[in-house]
Design a protein around this motif. Sequence first.
Motif, mmCIF file in Angstrom:
data_model
loop_
_atom_site.group_PDB
_atom_site.id
_atom_site.type_symbol
_atom_site.label_atom_id
_atom_site.label_comp_id
_atom_site.label_asym_id
_atom_site.label_seq_id
_atom_site.Cartn_x
_atom_site.Cartn_y
_atom_site.Cartn_z
ATOM 1 N N GLY A 64 4.763 -71.191 49.637
ATOM 2 C CA GLY A 64 3.718 -72.186 49.512
ATOM 3 C C GLY A 64 2.396 -71.632 49.030
ATOM 4 O O GLY A 64 1.337 -72.209 49.318
ATOM 5 N N LEU A 65 2.419 -70.531 48.282
ATOM 6 C CA LEU A 65 1.196 -69.888 47.788
ATOM 7 C C LEU A 65 1.041 -70.169 46.297
ATOM 8 O O LEU A 65 1.921 -69.837 45.499
ATOM 9 N N ALA A 66 -0.072 -70.758 45.913
ATOM 10 C CA ALA A 66 -0.329 -71.035 44.499
ATOM 11 C C ALA A 66 -0.517 -69.743 43.733
ATOM 12 O O ALA A 66 -0.908 -68.708 44.292
ATOM 13 N N ALA A 67 -0.252 -69.789 42.430
ATOM 14 C CA ALA A 67 -0.327 -68.579 41.603
ATOM 15 C C ALA A 67 -1.735 -68.005 41.559
ATOM 16 O O ALA A 67 -1.907 -66.793 41.375
ATOM 17 N N ASP A 68 -2.751 -68.858 41.711
ATOM 18 C CA ASP A 68 -4.120 -68.351 41.665
ATOM 19 C C ASP A 68 -4.685 -68.047 43.055
ATOM 20 O O ASP A 68 -5.883 -67.844 43.215
ATOM 21 N N ASP A 69 -3.815 -68.020 44.049
ATOM 22 C CA ASP A 69 -4.233 -67.688 45.408
ATOM 23 C C ASP A 69 -4.437 -66.177 45.514
ATOM 24 O O ASP A 69 -3.546 -65.403 45.143
ATOM 25 N N ARG A 93 -4.365 -64.803 33.844
ATOM 26 C CA ARG A 93 -3.092 -65.486 33.600
ATOM 27 C C ARG A 93 -2.082 -64.518 33.002
ATOM 28 O O ARG A 93 -0.906 -64.530 33.379
ATOM 29 N N ARG A 95 -0.734 -62.423 35.769
ATOM 30 C CA ARG A 95 0.165 -63.149 36.661
ATOM 31 C C ARG A 95 1.531 -63.358 36.019
ATOM 32 O O ARG A 95 2.564 -63.177 36.643
ATOM 33 N N ALA A 155 5.272 -69.254 45.326
ATOM 34 C CA ALA A 155 4.903 -70.668 45.320
ATOM 35 C C ALA A 155 5.980 -71.516 45.990
ATOM 36 O O ALA A 155 5.695 -72.322 46.883
ATOM 37 N N ALA A 171 -1.547 -64.417 47.197
ATOM 38 C CA ALA A 171 -0.371 -64.276 46.333
ATOM 39 C C ALA A 171 -0.550 -63.083 45.404
ATOM 40 O O ALA A 171 0.396 -62.311 45.169
ATOM 41 N N PHE A 208 5.788 -64.642 41.400
ATOM 42 C CA PHE A 208 4.818 -65.707 41.628
ATOM 43 C C PHE A 208 5.501 -67.052 41.849
ATOM 44 O O PHE A 208 5.030 -67.876 42.630
ATOM 45 N N SER A 209 6.608 -67.277 41.161
ATOM 46 C CA SER A 209 7.353 -68.510 41.365
ATOM 47 C C SER A 209 7.927 -68.568 42.772
ATOM 48 O O SER A 209 7.909 -69.618 43.422
#
Length: 422
Positions: free
Chosen positions: A368-373, A412, A415, A364, A376, A360-361
């Motif tokens: 450019g993808l947020a963790a809650d996307d 969470r 993730r 991001a 992603a 996930f890091s």
Amino acid sequence: MRVVIVGAGKLGCGYLVPLFLEAGHQVVLGCRTRDTADRIRSVGGWRIRVTGGRPEEVHGVATAAVGRGLDEAVAAADLVVLSVGVANAAGAARHLVPGLAARRGRPVDVWVVENAECAHLVTEALVETAAARELLLPPVGVAGAVARVAVGHGSWQASGVPEFLSDTTRQLAVDARPLRLAPPDLPGVRATGQYRARLHEKLFVYNAGHALAAYLGWLRGHRTIDAAIGDPFVRPVVAGAMLEGRRAILATYPGLLLGPGVDHNSDVHGPVADALARYDNTELADPVTRVAREPLRKLAPGDRLLGPVALLRDTAHRVPAHFALGIAAALLYGYGDEAVPTTDASARRLRRQLDERGVFSVLAGVCGLAADDPFAAAVAARYHGFVFTDDGVRFPPTAPLPGVGTGAVPSRRERLSGQVAL
């Protein structure tokens, strides 16, 4: 016409130099180092071959290294063409400034033949360098150009006279808007008022499929693109992603449609079928490691993998499942193989980031993808879903997984642990 082509790589030697020579123009090949320029001069040329044909000799090409030789060539040129790789375009442009300043106001065009929209970076580099050196530039038209040709073999790093091998598709679309002068009449070359659409058409369909075939094919143990695309596990994913990308292109740029009365399916399926046939070219035998190299650049926002994803989400408002699987495969490039990270610094950095920070890091920071996307989450689910066995690699399903990639967001805990339900 006097043409300076900066870049002695596959595209320069395998396509651009022969293109201008065959049309009767004088060519100077600009090289980064004097050693390369001297070597090309000493062997007297090279060979080119288009698949299905016989080798042809390329002679009569003057060479110039960065410095006085290149300055003189640029000062006298009627056209300058850059083909040095996206990451090197701005740096190469800075070396053009002394020669451009020596033109004493005589206008010239610079074609930037790269797989990215980087003509503005070349312009900025020219202006900044000229200002820093207190030099005056002439009117310069810096135009992006999209080349539709695959040059899979040929290098000046090996000993002897190299042979550059390309496929039969040989077209070049040059952005008409910045041009100061009329472009020369060359076979397969045309000026276009839809440069961005043409770039995205190539990058988000052909190049995207090419990269996905390489990453998925590498996981399956294939060494060449033609072997990878013949794999029944790889081909449907690649074809599906290209169809997704093509539909998004046509929705974003409706002006690219073939014309009134033409079956819309021809516009969607035709270019994809053509790309698959080009990948299938056993004579080209394009190495998987060549196509897969520099994964960090290919995974960046707006490049060949994430660019079509953004268009798809804007036009179709859904998570593209084929791209989710392909991008997960790209993240695994080099896993368990010491040879790949050794020869590809980008793959080495990607592997280190994944090991130290987690998927996930990386999604991001790199993509450019947020963790809650939701996308992603879809990529992460498939990343953890590949199964490595003694018999090969098993792919996770392409179809959307329950609660993942359909708009739902994993918890969470899921993730952070990476344990998205499969």
